[in-house]
Design an enzyme around this catalytic site. Structure first.
Site, PDB file in Angstrom:
ATOM      1  N   HIS A 156     -16.661  59.596 -34.355  1.00 22.64           N
ATOM      2  CA  HIS A 156     -17.766  58.463 -34.114  1.00 22.64           C
ATOM      3  C   HIS A 156     -16.920  57.341 -33.683  1.00 22.64           C
ATOM      4  O   HIS A 156     -17.831  56.334 -33.918  1.00 22.64           O
ATOM      5  CB  HIS A 156     -19.032  58.525 -34.754  1.00 22.64           C
ATOM      6  N   SER A 277      -3.358  37.945 -15.601  1.00 26.54           N
ATOM      7  CA  SER A 277      -4.636  37.616 -15.129  1.00 26.54           C
ATOM      8  C   SER A 277      -4.421  36.228 -14.060  1.00 26.54           C
ATOM      9  O   SER A 277      -3.320  35.495 -14.616  1.00 26.54           O
ATOM     10  CB  SER A 277      -5.396  37.107 -16.258  1.00 26.54           C
ATOM     11  N   LYS A 283      -3.150  36.532 -20.964  1.00 25.57           N
ATOM     12  CA  LYS A 283      -3.301  37.729 -20.816  1.00 25.57           C
ATOM     13  C   LYS A 283      -2.323  38.982 -20.437  1.00 25.57           C
ATOM     14  O   LYS A 283      -1.565  38.605 -19.478  1.00 25.57           O
ATOM     15  CB  LYS A 283      -4.754  38.009 -19.886  1.00 25.57           C
ATOM     16  N   GLU A 290      -6.344  51.569 -17.101  1.00 27.24           N
ATOM     17  CA  GLU A 290      -7.888  51.529 -16.484  1.00 27.24           C
ATOM     18  C   GLU A 290      -7.909  52.399 -15.342  1.00 27.24           C
ATOM     19  O   GLU A 290      -8.859  52.933 -14.956  1.00 27.24           O
ATOM     20  CB  GLU A 290      -8.219  50.115 -16.659  1.00 27.24           C
ATOM     21  N   LYS A 325     -10.625  69.556   3.764  1.00 29.00           N
ATOM     22  CA  LYS A 325      -9.177  68.785   3.554  1.00 29.00           C
ATOM     23  C   LYS A 325      -9.292  67.703   2.862  1.00 29.00           C
ATOM     24  O   LYS A 325      -8.405  67.358   1.893  1.00 29.00           O
ATOM     25  CB  LYS A 325      -8.569  69.097   5.163  1.00 29.00           C
TER      26      LYS A 325
HETATM   27  N1  ARG Z   1      -9.644  72.423  11.938  1.00 26.29           N
HETATM   28  C1  ARG Z   1     -10.426  73.716  11.584  1.00 26.29           C
HETATM   29  C2  ARG Z   1     -10.543  73.511  10.126  1.00 26.29           C
HETATM   30  O1  ARG Z   1      -9.852  72.672   9.553  1.00 26.29           O
HETATM   31  C3  ARG Z   1      -9.690  74.758  11.870  1.00 26.29           C
HETATM   32  C4  ARG Z   1     -10.285  76.002  11.987  1.00 26.29           C
HETATM   33  C5  ARG Z   1     -10.896  76.188  13.172  1.00 26.29           C
HETATM   34  N2  ARG Z   1     -11.655  77.377  13.667  1.00 26.29           N
HETATM   35  C6  ARG Z   1     -12.850  77.424  14.503  1.00 26.29           C
HETATM   36  N3  ARG Z   1     -13.130  78.570  14.608  1.00 26.29           N
HETATM   37  N4  ARG Z   1     -13.032  76.462  15.016  1.00 26.29           N
HETATM   38  O2  ARG Z   1     -11.378  74.267   9.598  1.00 26.29           O
END
Ligand code: ARG
Length: 455
Positions: A156, A277, A283, A290, A325
């Site tokens: 705690h 700072s 500081k 952080e 991605k």
């Molecule tokens: N750029 C697409 C992705 O990142 C690749 C696959 C695309 N496939 C399709 N059938 N449009 O998912």
């Protein structure tokens, strides 16, 4: 640039759609994986006689040249070509014409993108694994070097019992060791080849899937073509493992921030790993810790975003999946940036042994030991707990620590107290009496260090 799928269309794509649809601005980093994947696929096509061997050789050679040109910075990708896969294929066709058009035989971008992302994450996870190992080694080094440092342990955030600073550090070591195990398990699930799954149903060509997989250093091939092109578990799992790493880093960061405050004064960060700072000349701020704590939030965000992208998708591939991605790249980038600097910050900080010890002895951190003393003299633990509780109340009023009471005072609370109580409630004894496996005694912590080094 001409579309690779232009055949059935009678109109040009609206430029707004091109911009919206295109992923090249963030998936271009997959170029190496894409080319390696294509080379392995093409070698297999040649070996199986699906395309002439001489065509396969020319494609493989040209892909190598494209790779070199990209690395030398002489290639410009085009948003009109949509993504990294179509960009590289278009470059290939530009350079060798009709032969280049044979590369995509028996393949779809759906199994191609799954492959590329798997290859990419496999390599990044290996890098992260190495950094986690360095962090673990740094913690063990610190634990070994500071084996005699006693600090207050907290529950705690209230002082609880004294512990060895090394024991506290090794607690983090255990967390990062589990994280390392998780990375390895995650890599084993990532490193499976989806090539051969085609768009979703498999392909009509006599592909040698195992050959392609082994050329890419992948242990096995996916078992179900629909799953192979729909699955992003491996990316989500990566984000989860990275979130867990960041959560552990964040807790250690939080402690480092507290420890380096004037109020605690347990450590001093090296000048090279602190910041100043712009207005307050005195500081010295723990910005690295952080930021590490702060960046944990964005990695969690990446995980939640990915889970949410996937949650409503019918099988098999859907374009939504292109949104995987940026999330997983951000998580990987963040962890790869955080780990090395955080490790160095820890390795260089100064441990203020005297201050830690002083704080460890205040706050009645030896009260449990005083109670245990009475238990060993025959009093049931619950009664011992009450006696020491009353004694602590007395000590607070008298402005004394338990160890400062006279034997006379001890005996007023319980006549089981004898001269030997003083050695029992000393800091060193509080530490070394906890000689149970996994405990904080010097003996156990030294054993732990030896075991961890072996691991
Ligand atoms: N750029 C697409 C992705 O990142 C690749 C696959 C695309 N496939 C399709 N059938 N449009 O998912």
């Amino acid at each position: 640039m001409k579309k690779l799928w232009g055949g059935r269309f009678s109109k040009k794509t609206d430029s707004l759609v091109d911009d919206f649809n295109s992923s090249i601005r963030f998936d271009s980093r997959l170029y190496r994986c894409d080319i390696f994947g294509s080379i392995a696929h093409c070698e297999m096509l040649g070996k199986q006689g699906i395309i002439p061997k001489s065509d396969a050789d020319l494609i493989v050679r040209t892909l190598g040249e494209i790779l070199r040109d990209i690395e030398e910075g002489t290639v410009e990708f085009s948003a009109g070509a949509e993504d990294i896969h179509t960009n590289i294929e278009s470059l290939l066709i530009e350079r060798i014409g009709d032969v280049g058009k044979k590369l995509h035989t028996g393949r779809s971008r759906n199994d191609q993108v799954a492959l590329d992302l798997r290859l990419y994450l496999r390599d990044e996870c290996e890098k992260i694994y190495k950094h986690v190992k360095e962090l673990i080694n740094t913690l063990i080094d610190l634990a070994e070097k500071n084996i005699d440092v006693i600090m207050p342990g907290y529950t705690h955030l209230q002082k609880a019992q004294p512990v060895l600073f090394s024991h506290h550090l090794l607690a983090y070591c255990e967390m990062f060791i589990r994280d390392g195990e998780r990375i390895r398990q995650c890599i084993s699930r990532i490193n499976v080849s989806p090539l051969g799954s085609g768009a979703l149903a498999g392909t009509t060509y006599p592909l040698d899937r195992d050959f392609t997989a082994s050329r890419l250093g992948m242990g096995s091939v996916t078992r179900n073509s629909i799953d192979a092109v729909s699955d992003r578990d491996f990316a989500i799992e990566t984000c989860f493992v990275l979130s867990m790493i960041m959560m552990h880093i964040s807790r250690l960061a939080e402690e480092t921030i507290l420890w380096s405050s004037g109020e605690f004064g347990f450590v001093e960060l090296d000048d090279a790993y602190s910041t100043g700072s712009s207005i307050m000349p005195q500081k010295k701020n723990p910005d690295v810790a952080e930021l590490a704590r702060g960046k944990t939030g964005r990695v969690y965000g990446d995980l939640i975003a990915l889970l949410t992208v996937m949650k409503g998708l019918p099988l098999a591939y859907n374009k939504d999946m292109q949104e995987d991605k940026e999330q997983v790249f951000d998580a990987v980038d963040t962890v790869l940036m955080t780990l090395p600097v955080f490790t160095k910050m820890l390795a260089t900080m100064k441990i203020k042994k005297e201050k830690m010890k002083k704080e460890a002895s205040g706050g009645f951190t030896n009260a449990t030991d005083a109670a245990d003393y009475l238990v060993k003299k025959g009093l049931p633990f619950r009664d011992a707990h009450r006696v020491i509780g009353e004694m602590v109340t007395y000590c607070i009023k008298a402005g004394k620590g338990i160890e400062e009471l006279t034997l006379q005072e001890f005996k007023e609370f319980c006549d089981l107290f004898g001269e030997d109580i003083y050695s029992v409630v000393s800091l060193e004894s509080c530490i070394d009496q906890r000689d149970v496996a996994g405990g904080t005694s010097t003996n156990q912590v030294k054993k732990a260090i030896t075991n961890l080094r072996r691991l």
